[in-house]
Structures are given as structure tokens and as C-alpha cells.
Design a protein around this motif. Structure first.
Motif, PDB file in Angstrom:
ATOM      1  N   LYS A   1      39.197  54.761  46.362  1.00  0.00           N
ATOM      2  CA  LYS A   1      39.688  55.579  47.288  1.00  0.00           C
ATOM      3  C   LYS A   1      38.744  56.661  47.647  1.00  0.00           C
ATOM      4  CE  LYS A   1      43.383  58.856  48.464  1.00  0.00           C
ATOM      5  NZ  LYS A   1      44.842  59.593  48.202  1.00  0.00           N
ATOM      6  N   VAL A   2      38.133  56.878  48.896  1.00  0.00           N
ATOM      7  CA  VAL A   2      37.279  58.018  49.301  1.00  0.00           C
ATOM      8  C   VAL A   2      37.662  58.600  50.536  1.00  0.00           C
ATOM      9  CG1 VAL A   2      35.201  57.075  48.002  1.00  0.00           C
ATOM     10  CG2 VAL A   2      35.590  56.046  50.218  1.00  0.00           C
TER      11      VAL A   2
ATOM     12  N   LEU B   1      38.614  37.539  51.496  1.00  0.00           N
ATOM     13  CA  LEU B   1      38.250  37.447  50.039  1.00  0.00           C
ATOM     14  C   LEU B   1      38.880  38.513  49.483  1.00  0.00           C
ATOM     15  CD1 LEU B   1      34.445  37.350  50.795  1.00  0.00           C
ATOM     16  CD2 LEU B   1      35.781  35.310  50.206  1.00  0.00           C
ATOM     17  N   ARG B   2      38.907  38.493  48.078  1.00  0.00           N
ATOM     18  CA  ARG B   2      39.801  39.367  47.297  1.00  0.00           C
ATOM     19  C   ARG B   2      38.650  40.341  46.694  1.00  0.00           C
ATOM     20  NH1 ARG B   2      44.009  37.359  42.695  1.00  0.00           N
ATOM     21  NH2 ARG B   2      44.979  36.975  44.923  1.00  0.00           N
ATOM     22  N   PRO B   3      38.954  41.596  46.972  1.00  0.00           N
ATOM     23  CA  PRO B   3      37.895  42.556  46.301  1.00  0.00           C
ATOM     24  C   PRO B   3      38.150  43.049  44.969  1.00  0.00           C
ATOM     25  CG  PRO B   3      39.709  43.726  47.679  1.00  0.00           C
ATOM     26  CD  PRO B   3      39.897  42.532  47.875  1.00  0.00           C
ATOM     27  N   SER B   4      37.093  42.939  44.054  1.00  0.00           N
ATOM     28  CA  SER B   4      37.344  43.055  42.836  1.00  0.00           C
ATOM     29  C   SER B   4      37.293  44.731  42.417  1.00  0.00           C
ATOM     30  CB  SER B   4      35.966  42.499  42.184  1.00  0.00           C
ATOM     31  OG  SER B   4      34.673  43.292  42.525  1.00  0.00           O
ATOM     32  N   ARG B   5      37.175  45.214  43.281  1.00  0.00           N
ATOM     33  CA  ARG B   5      37.247  46.835  43.018  1.00  0.00           C
ATOM     34  C   ARG B   5      37.643  47.638  44.437  1.00  0.00           C
ATOM     35  NH1 ARG B   5      33.669  50.646  39.897  1.00  0.00           N
ATOM     36  NH2 ARG B   5      35.387  52.230  40.021  1.00  0.00           N
TER      37      ARG B   5
ATOM     38  N   ARG C   1      38.412  53.189  51.872  1.00  0.00           N
ATOM     39  CA  ARG C   1      38.316  52.589  50.714  1.00  0.00           C
ATOM     40  C   ARG C   1      36.882  51.959  50.633  1.00  0.00           C
ATOM     41  NH1 ARG C   1      42.473  54.765  50.075  1.00  0.00           N
ATOM     42  NH2 ARG C   1      44.444  53.930  49.538  1.00  0.00           N
ATOM     43  N   LEU C   2      36.134  52.218  49.403  1.00  0.00           N
ATOM     44  CA  LEU C   2      35.055  51.430  49.279  1.00  0.00           C
ATOM     45  C   LEU C   2      35.275  50.177  48.378  1.00  0.00           C
ATOM     46  CD1 LEU C   2      31.959  51.443  49.200  1.00  0.00           C
ATOM     47  CD2 LEU C   2      32.155  52.862  46.936  1.00  0.00           C
TER      48      LEU C   2
ATOM     49  N   PHE D   1      31.496  47.849  50.788  1.00  0.00           N
ATOM     50  CA  PHE D   1      31.323  48.496  52.123  1.00  0.00           C
ATOM     51  C   PHE D   1      32.516  49.278  52.084  1.00  0.00           C
ATOM     52  CE2 PHE D   1      33.647  44.338  53.187  1.00  0.00           C
ATOM     53  CZ  PHE D   1      34.942  44.788  53.816  1.00  0.00           C
ATOM     54  N   ILE D   2      32.558  50.520  52.959  1.00  0.00           N
ATOM     55  CA  ILE D   2      33.442  51.336  53.185  1.00  0.00           C
ATOM     56  C   ILE D   2      34.113  51.201  54.591  1.00  0.00           C
ATOM     57  CG2 ILE D   2      31.816  53.105  54.247  1.00  0.00           C
ATOM     58  CD1 ILE D   2      33.659  55.395  53.208  1.00  0.00           C
ATOM     59  N   THR D   3      35.585  51.174  54.700  1.00  0.00           N
ATOM     60  CA  THR D   3      36.232  51.202  55.610  1.00  0.00           C
ATOM     61  C   THR D   3      37.128  52.305  55.710  1.00  0.00           C
ATOM     62  OG1 THR D   3      37.750  49.657  57.137  1.00  0.00           O
ATOM     63  CG2 THR D   3      37.677  49.399  54.954  1.00  0.00           C
ATOM     64  N   GLY D   4      37.327  53.003  56.888  1.00  0.00           N
ATOM     65  CA  GLY D   4      38.687  53.792  57.273  1.00  0.00           C
ATOM     66  C   GLY D   4      39.870  53.117  57.865  1.00  0.00           C
ATOM     67  N   ASN D   5      39.693  51.797  58.043  1.00  0.00           N
ATOM     68  CA  ASN D   5      40.904  50.841  58.798  1.00  0.00           C
ATOM     69  C   ASN D   5      41.422  50.071  57.431  1.00  0.00           C
ATOM     70  OD1 ASN D   5      42.556  48.990  59.865  1.00  0.00           O
ATOM     71  ND2 ASN D   5      41.451  49.299  61.750  1.00  0.00           N
ATOM     72  N   LEU D   6      42.296  50.742  56.776  1.00  0.00           N
ATOM     73  CA  LEU D   6      43.012  49.959  55.757  1.00  0.00           C
ATOM     74  C   LEU D   6      43.352  48.690  55.886  1.00  0.00           C
ATOM     75  CD1 LEU D   6      44.442  52.945  53.753  1.00  0.00           C
ATOM     76  CD2 LEU D   6      42.271  52.283  53.872  1.00  0.00           C
TER      77      LEU D   6
END
Length: 380
Positions: free
Chosen positions: A353-354, A346-350, A362-363, A333-338
Motif C-alpha cells: 500500500k502506497v 496473474l497473481r501478484p507475489s506482493r 498499490r505497488l 508496477f504502481i496503480t491507483g486503480n485497485l
């Protein structure tokens, strides 16, 4: 030629161009340059998913001042591109210490073209900002001025299928780029659990079936050019349609708002994708995985104050739902709220930056294994 794109999509666009058999593909900043003939220009506009515009450069020259600019623009054989009865518009971008006002560059260039026609014919073409017969792009990088024709017209994110939108709808080019960055290729089931007006699901279906991205677009700027070849365009369109492929999995768009579901259904119908997409009403936080095999999930959750949510609670619920109810899922998912990502739990695997408009985003990817991650790796 030059294909403009969004930040972070340069490599994705270059891959698209290579797959279409473009020549001499080179990456730039929010753009990719390439070589191709007129037919390829038609195909690029029709098929590219992550391009915003396709520009056709016609000439360039080094200039030092406004007089150089005026004389350079006047030297171009504009009668090859523009009839005196036609309308035109100029868009200028400037990155230079010699020039600092893009609007002034556009105005000076307009004067040069109008004066040239008036001198040679006694008449002048008119300016039409919204729907011109010829759209001209002038780019000044330091002292290098490049003049191009805009073959697309309006931004290519205007696909033509979306007539109904919700608050903060996702740009179609952005949606397609996120899907391609996520590795979506149509080889498994797909879910957008917060689908809004259905853009992500529609773009996912078009990728899965290899349907040209802008098949439903009403027109391209090149259709008004003096050398417009309708027969060639229709032949290219037919060839592209012959390359569509079957899709044997499910694509589901879900949203808890009835108004969003209605809009998504309308847009799916506009795109002629009813056979491939199922839109349903439901709350993601109360849902469970509906398919047995691998699931690919890409969505655009709210992260804006206008949508009146508690960010920390909302993103914690996203993490809880993924963990408890969606094993065997690659969720992006994409979020503009970092800061919101910190609440997912959960820890993202990737994290890629977009930008969503001007908003740095972030995606993020979350790999939800069936069973524990340790068990997953032990089975290998």
C-alpha cells in the motif's frame, strides 16, 4: 531533526538515514526523526531519496490558547536566525482539539515575530511566501507546539533535472521510494517499459551508481541561513561524490509516444546520465525481453480517466506481455486503480500500500519465471 516522507516510505527512509550514519533514528507517521550535526543536515538534504523535507526543530512548549502561542513565539531569539532585512514565511500544521485552523496559527505566529522585531529595532522583516530567506515550520500536536526551521525549502522531490514532463508525471520521491521498496540495487538490468518523461529510469540510475539524489538541485533553504557554511557543504558534496560506484548493466526507458521519448532524453541529459540510460521508442505490448539474465522492471502504467484507455483491456495486455515475453523478470508496477489489478490475469507475489498524491495505490510485484514456476522450484 525530522525528515518528512510519503506514506509507506518510513522504513525505507529510516534505512537511508542509518546508511548515512544518522543517530537515534525513530519512525513516525510519514516522518522519521534522527540526530545529526549541521554537516549531516547538509548531507541529508543532498543524499536522501525518499525525504520530502528536512526540518530542524529549535524549541517546543506546551500551550493552551492563542495567547500562549503568541508569547511562546515571541520568546524565541529570532535574531539568531533572521535579520530584520530578511524575508520569512511560516507553514503550520495542526492536529489538536485546542486549535483547528492552521492558517490562523501561521498568522498569529507571524504577528509575534514581526512585533518582536518592531519592538526591539523599530523595523520588521517582510513576508515572502514563494522564496523566503527563512522558512519556519510550526507543528501543534494536541497542546505541544514545536517550532522548526525548514532546511530544504521547496520539496526535495524537485531534484533539478526534470524540465520536461508529460500528463500525470510521477513524483521523483515517489519513484525513488518505489524502486527501493522493489529491492532495486543496480545488480542487474533494468527496464521501465512506459517511461514517460524518464523519471523512473533516472532515479534507478542514481540508485545504481550511488549518485546523491539532489545533486542537480539549484538550491536548499539552508543556503540563506545566517550560519550557512559553504566550505562545509562543498566538502560534504565532494565526499558523497567520491562514493559513487560503477554500473555494469543496462537501464532502458521505453515509451511508444515520440513526445515522451523526446522529454525523457532531455531529462536524462539534464541529469548527466547519458552514459547509463538508453531511451527508446517502442510499444511494450509488442516488445520482448532484450537481455539474457535477470531483469528488474518498475513502471507506472496509466490508470487515470484522462489518459483515455480501456482499463480492463490495457491491464490484461500487461499480464499477457509479461507472461509471454518477459521470462526471468521481476516486474513491479504502481496503480491507483485497485480494480485494474484484477484484469492482469496473474497473481501478484506482493502488494504494498502506497499513495500517489492523495490517491491510495498499490505497488504490485509479478515474478515471471523462465519456464514454469514448478520447474523453477524443482531446480533448487
Amino acid at each position: 531533526m525530522v525528515a518528512k516522507t510519503l506514506y509507506g516510505f518510513e522504513e525505507v527512509l529510516a534505512t537511508e538515514l542509518r546508511n548515512l550514519r544518522a543517530q537515534k533514528v525513530q519512525l513516525g507517521n510519514r516522518m522519521v526523526s534522527f540526530y545529526g550535526d549541521t554537516g549531516f543536515m547538509y548531507k541529508a538534504n543532498l543524499c536522501l531519496r525518499t525525504a520530502i523535507k528536512i526540518l530542524k526543530p529549535i524549541t517546543s512548549k506546551r500551550i493552551r490558547n492563542e495567547k500562549d502561542l503568541y508569547n511562546f513565539i515571541q520568546s524565541i531569539r529570532w535574531d539568531q536566525y533572521l535579520a530584520v532585512e530578511d524575508t520569512f514565511a511560516i507553514h503550520a500544521t495542526v492536529n489538536s482539539t485546542l486549535f483547528n485552523h492552521s492558517k490562523f496559527i501561521a498568522l498569529k505566529s507571524k504577528d509575534a515575530i514581526v512585533d518582536k522585531f518592531r519592538k526591539e529595532t523599530g523595523k520588521r522583516p517582510s513576508i515572502e511566501l514563494n522564496h523566503p530567506d527563512l522558512s519556519i515550520d510550526i507543528h501543534i500536536q494536541q497542546d505541544l507546539c514545536t517550532v522548526s526551521l525548514d532546511s530544504s525549502g521547496g520539496s526535495l522531490h524537485h531534484r533539478g533535472y526534470r524540465t520536461a514532463t508529460n500528463i500525470a508525471p510521477i513524483n521523483e520521491v515517489l519513484a525513488a521510494g518505489l524502486l527501493l521498496l522493489s529491492g532495486w540495487d543496480g545488480q542487474c538490468d533494468f527496464l521501465d517499459p512506459m517511461c514517460g518523461s524518464g523519471t523512473m529510469a533516472i532515479e534507478a540510475a542514481m540508485i545504481a551508481c550511488n549518485i546523491p539524489a539532489n545533486l542537480n538541485r539549484k538550491e536548499f533553504a539552508f543556503e540563506k541561513w545566517l550560519d550557512w557554511d559553504m566550505d562545509l557543504f562543498e566538502k560534504i558534496e565532494e565526499v558523497c561524490l567520491n562514493k559513487t560506484r560503477d554500473f555494469h548493466h543496462s537501464i532502458i526507458g521505453m515509451d511508444k509516444a515520440p513526445s515522451a521519448v523526446r522529454k525523457a532524453l532531455t531529462n536524462v541529459e539534464n541529469a548527466n546520465l547519458n552514459d547509463f540510460i538508453k531511451i527508446q521508442q517502442g510499444d511494450f505490448f509488442e516488445s520482448t525481453k532484450q537481455v539474457e539474465g535477470p531483469l528488474h522492471m518498475v513502471f507506472n502504467p496509466p490508470y487515470d480517466e484522462r489518459l483515455e484507455i480501456n482499463i480492463s483491456e490495457f491491464y490484461a495486455q500487461i499480464g499477457d506481455t509479461l507472461k509471454k515475453s518477459y521470462p526471468g523478470t521481476n516486474a513491479w508496477f504502481i496503480t491507483g486503480n485497485l480494480e485494474a489489478l484484477k484484469h492482469v490475469g496473474l497473481r501478484p507475489s506482493r502488494k504494498i500500500k502506497v499513495f500517489n498524491g492523495k490517491l491510495e495505490s498499490r505497488l504490485a510485484k509479478y515474478e515471471m519465471y523462465a519456464g514454469s514456476k514448478r520447474t523453477k522450484f524443482q531446480q533448487k
